[in-house]
Scaffold this motif. Sequence first.
Motif, PDB file in Angstrom:
ATOM      1  N   PRO A  71      -8.106   0.719  -7.658  1.00 47.83           N
ATOM      2  CA  PRO A  71      -8.620   1.056  -6.233  1.00 47.83           C
ATOM      3  C   PRO A  71      -7.765   2.195  -5.334  1.00 47.83           C
ATOM      4  O   PRO A  71      -6.523   2.264  -5.666  1.00 47.83           O
ATOM      5  CB  PRO A  71      -8.372  -0.028  -5.349  1.00 47.83           C
ATOM      6  CG  PRO A  71      -8.704  -1.322  -6.494  1.00 47.83           C
ATOM      7  CD  PRO A  71      -7.984  -0.657  -7.566  1.00 47.83           C
ATOM      8  N   ASP A  72      -8.400   2.911  -4.626  1.00 41.48           N
ATOM      9  CA  ASP A  72      -7.302   4.084  -4.003  1.00 41.48           C
ATOM     10  C   ASP A  72      -6.322   3.386  -3.198  1.00 41.48           C
ATOM     11  O   ASP A  72      -5.127   4.183  -3.070  1.00 41.48           O
ATOM     12  CB  ASP A  72      -8.474   4.853  -3.047  1.00 41.48           C
ATOM     13  CG  ASP A  72      -9.259   5.696  -3.681  1.00 41.48           C
ATOM     14  OD1 ASP A  72      -9.319   5.965  -4.811  1.00 41.48           O
ATOM     15  OD2 ASP A  72     -10.481   5.827  -3.116  1.00 41.48           O
ATOM     16  N   ASP A  73      -6.661   2.302  -2.302  1.00 40.11           N
ATOM     17  CA  ASP A  73      -5.438   2.022  -1.615  1.00 40.11           C
ATOM     18  C   ASP A  73      -4.404   1.555  -2.631  1.00 40.11           C
ATOM     19  O   ASP A  73      -3.263   1.653  -2.243  1.00 40.11           O
ATOM     20  CB  ASP A  73      -6.006   0.339  -1.002  1.00 40.11           C
ATOM     21  CG  ASP A  73      -5.158   0.080   0.152  1.00 40.11           C
ATOM     22  OD1 ASP A  73      -4.906  -1.054   0.207  1.00 40.11           O
ATOM     23  OD2 ASP A  73      -4.251   1.020   0.644  1.00 40.11           O
ATOM     24  N   LEU A  74      -4.511   0.914  -3.689  1.00 36.09           N
ATOM     25  CA  LEU A  74      -3.589   0.607  -4.625  1.00 36.09           C
ATOM     26  C   LEU A  74      -2.894   1.501  -5.105  1.00 36.09           C
ATOM     27  O   LEU A  74      -1.488   1.553  -5.361  1.00 36.09           O
ATOM     28  CB  LEU A  74      -3.951  -0.462  -5.882  1.00 36.09           C
ATOM     29  CG  LEU A  74      -4.606  -1.751  -5.692  1.00 36.09           C
ATOM     30  CD1 LEU A  74      -5.207  -2.486  -6.804  1.00 36.09           C
ATOM     31  CD2 LEU A  74      -3.640  -2.415  -4.807  1.00 36.09           C
ATOM     32  N   GLY A  75      -3.449   2.913  -5.514  1.00 35.48           N
ATOM     33  CA  GLY A  75      -2.620   3.971  -5.929  1.00 35.48           C
ATOM     34  C   GLY A  75      -1.659   4.312  -4.968  1.00 35.48           C
ATOM     35  O   GLY A  75      -0.431   4.611  -5.427  1.00 35.48           O
ATOM     36  N   SER A  76      -1.955   4.283  -3.523  1.00 38.84           N
ATOM     37  CA  SER A  76      -0.730   4.760  -2.532  1.00 38.84           C
ATOM     38  C   SER A  76       0.310   3.628  -2.415  1.00 38.84           C
ATOM     39  O   SER A  76       1.439   4.017  -2.410  1.00 38.84           O
ATOM     40  CB  SER A  76      -1.562   5.013  -1.180  1.00 38.84           C
ATOM     41  OG  SER A  76      -1.894   3.573  -0.780  1.00 38.84           O
ATOM     42  N   ARG A  77      -0.072   2.389  -2.834  1.00 38.24           N
ATOM     43  CA  ARG A  77       1.040   1.351  -2.952  1.00 38.24           C
ATOM     44  C   ARG A  77       1.743   1.498  -3.991  1.00 38.24           C
ATOM     45  O   ARG A  77       3.033   1.320  -3.976  1.00 38.24           O
ATOM     46  CB  ARG A  77       0.217  -0.116  -2.770  1.00 38.24           C
ATOM     47  CG  ARG A  77      -0.405  -0.418  -1.519  1.00 38.24           C
ATOM     48  CD  ARG A  77      -1.105  -1.720  -1.854  1.00 38.24           C
ATOM     49  NE  ARG A  77      -1.706  -2.280  -0.436  1.00 38.24           N
ATOM     50  CZ  ARG A  77      -2.425  -3.460  -0.363  1.00 38.24           C
ATOM     51  NH1 ARG A  77      -2.451  -4.191  -1.247  1.00 38.24           N
ATOM     52  NH2 ARG A  77      -3.021  -3.538   0.804  1.00 38.24           N
ATOM     53  N   ILE A  78       1.284   2.004  -5.024  1.00 37.47           N
ATOM     54  CA  ILE A  78       2.046   2.131  -6.386  1.00 37.47           C
ATOM     55  C   ILE A  78       3.012   3.112  -6.107  1.00 37.47           C
ATOM     56  O   ILE A  78       4.322   3.194  -6.390  1.00 37.47           O
ATOM     57  CB  ILE A  78       1.132   2.342  -7.667  1.00 37.47           C
ATOM     58  CG1 ILE A  78       0.426   1.080  -7.890  1.00 37.47           C
ATOM     59  CG2 ILE A  78       1.952   2.708  -8.824  1.00 37.47           C
ATOM     60  CD1 ILE A  78      -0.608   1.329  -8.893  1.00 37.47           C
ATOM     61  N   SER A  79       2.567   4.173  -5.772  1.00 37.32           N
ATOM     62  CA  SER A  79       3.566   5.538  -5.342  1.00 37.32           C
ATOM     63  C   SER A  79       4.731   5.009  -4.217  1.00 37.32           C
ATOM     64  O   SER A  79       5.626   5.282  -4.902  1.00 37.32           O
ATOM     65  CB  SER A  79       2.988   6.748  -4.988  1.00 37.32           C
ATOM     66  OG  SER A  79       2.023   6.444  -3.691  1.00 37.32           O
ATOM     67  N   LEU A  80       4.154   4.134  -3.448  1.00 38.58           N
ATOM     68  CA  LEU A  80       5.183   3.803  -2.453  1.00 38.58           C
ATOM     69  C   LEU A  80       6.505   2.857  -3.101  1.00 38.58           C
ATOM     70  O   LEU A  80       7.533   2.948  -3.113  1.00 38.58           O
ATOM     71  CB  LEU A  80       4.566   3.094  -1.171  1.00 38.58           C
ATOM     72  CG  LEU A  80       5.574   2.347  -0.154  1.00 38.58           C
ATOM     73  CD1 LEU A  80       6.375   3.547   0.599  1.00 38.58           C
ATOM     74  CD2 LEU A  80       4.695   1.680   0.680  1.00 38.58           C
ATOM     75  N   LEU A  81       5.770   1.931  -3.888  1.00 36.28           N
ATOM     76  CA  LEU A  81       6.787   0.811  -4.685  1.00 36.28           C
ATOM     77  C   LEU A  81       7.521   1.896  -5.586  1.00 36.28           C
ATOM     78  O   LEU A  81       8.789   1.400  -5.921  1.00 36.28           O
ATOM     79  CB  LEU A  81       5.783  -0.078  -5.558  1.00 36.28           C
ATOM     80  CG  LEU A  81       5.275  -1.026  -4.581  1.00 36.28           C
ATOM     81  CD1 LEU A  81       4.379  -1.874  -5.303  1.00 36.28           C
ATOM     82  CD2 LEU A  81       6.475  -1.785  -3.692  1.00 36.28           C
ATOM     83  N   GLN A  82       7.022   2.984  -6.252  1.00 37.75           N
ATOM     84  CA  GLN A  82       7.781   3.715  -7.119  1.00 37.75           C
ATOM     85  C   GLN A  82       9.144   4.480  -6.236  1.00 37.75           C
ATOM     86  O   GLN A  82       9.960   4.658  -6.769  1.00 37.75           O
ATOM     87  CB  GLN A  82       7.079   4.813  -7.862  1.00 37.75           C
ATOM     88  CG  GLN A  82       6.060   4.204  -8.979  1.00 37.75           C
ATOM     89  CD  GLN A  82       5.004   5.313  -9.780  1.00 37.75           C
ATOM     90  OE1 GLN A  82       4.941   6.213  -9.038  1.00 37.75           O
ATOM     91  NE2 GLN A  82       4.716   4.938 -10.662  1.00 37.75           N
ATOM     92  N   GLN A  83       8.708   4.891  -5.238  1.00 38.83           N
ATOM     93  CA  GLN A  83       9.680   5.512  -4.443  1.00 38.83           C
ATOM     94  C   GLN A  83      10.764   4.420  -3.916  1.00 38.83           C
ATOM     95  O   GLN A  83      11.957   4.852  -4.080  1.00 38.83           O
ATOM     96  CB  GLN A  83       9.142   6.092  -3.071  1.00 38.83           C
ATOM     97  CG  GLN A  83       8.047   7.270  -3.175  1.00 38.83           C
ATOM     98  CD  GLN A  83       7.615   7.710  -2.169  1.00 38.83           C
ATOM     99  OE1 GLN A  83       7.628   7.120  -1.071  1.00 38.83           O
ATOM    100  NE2 GLN A  83       6.887   8.890  -1.941  1.00 38.83           N
ATOM    101  N   LEU A  84      10.294   3.347  -3.673  1.00 39.09           N
ATOM    102  CA  LEU A  84      11.413   2.306  -3.441  1.00 39.09           C
ATOM    103  C   LEU A  84      12.300   1.942  -4.489  1.00 39.09           C
ATOM    104  O   LEU A  84      13.505   1.608  -4.507  1.00 39.09           O
ATOM    105  CB  LEU A  84      10.706   0.945  -2.752  1.00 39.09           C
ATOM    106  CG  LEU A  84       9.908   1.001  -1.260  1.00 39.09           C
ATOM    107  CD1 LEU A  84       9.076  -0.252  -0.983  1.00 39.09           C
ATOM    108  CD2 LEU A  84      10.953   1.379  -0.399  1.00 39.09           C
TER     109      LEU A  84
END
Length: 131
Positions: A71-84
């Motif tokens: 889902p689109d929302d999960l894609g942004s969460r994944i990128s945020l988690l990768q940055q963290l």
Amino acid sequence: MAGLTLSQASRALGKSKSTLNRAIKTGRLSATRNEDGTFSINPAELYRAFPEPSRNTLPERPKEPDRTTVPDDLGSRISLLQQLLEREREAVADLKEDRDRWRQQATSLLANQEAAPAAPPLVKRHRWWPF
């Protein structure tokens, strides 16, 4: 507009009363307390805190071969988690550098201590009382 009671709100959402009560206590959902102790919940506030079930589902991206749908929302969460994760890796690298410096300092201090002459033995003092 008249507010909904806790029972009416739970039926409208399909959630339990305890879930709504917990949301009120944590501040996720705002409600006013009536004189008799019951809650009055504004329907707009209710659907703000708990979106309608038809809007609650996340839109999915078009399927690509050899990929799972996210889902689109999960894609942004994944990128945020990768940055963290990258920040955490940098912090770990800094801590490892500090650890290595402290280890080197401790090793050099121990080497200096071993090279220094031993202190003269302590003279045992006699006590006044024999026991």
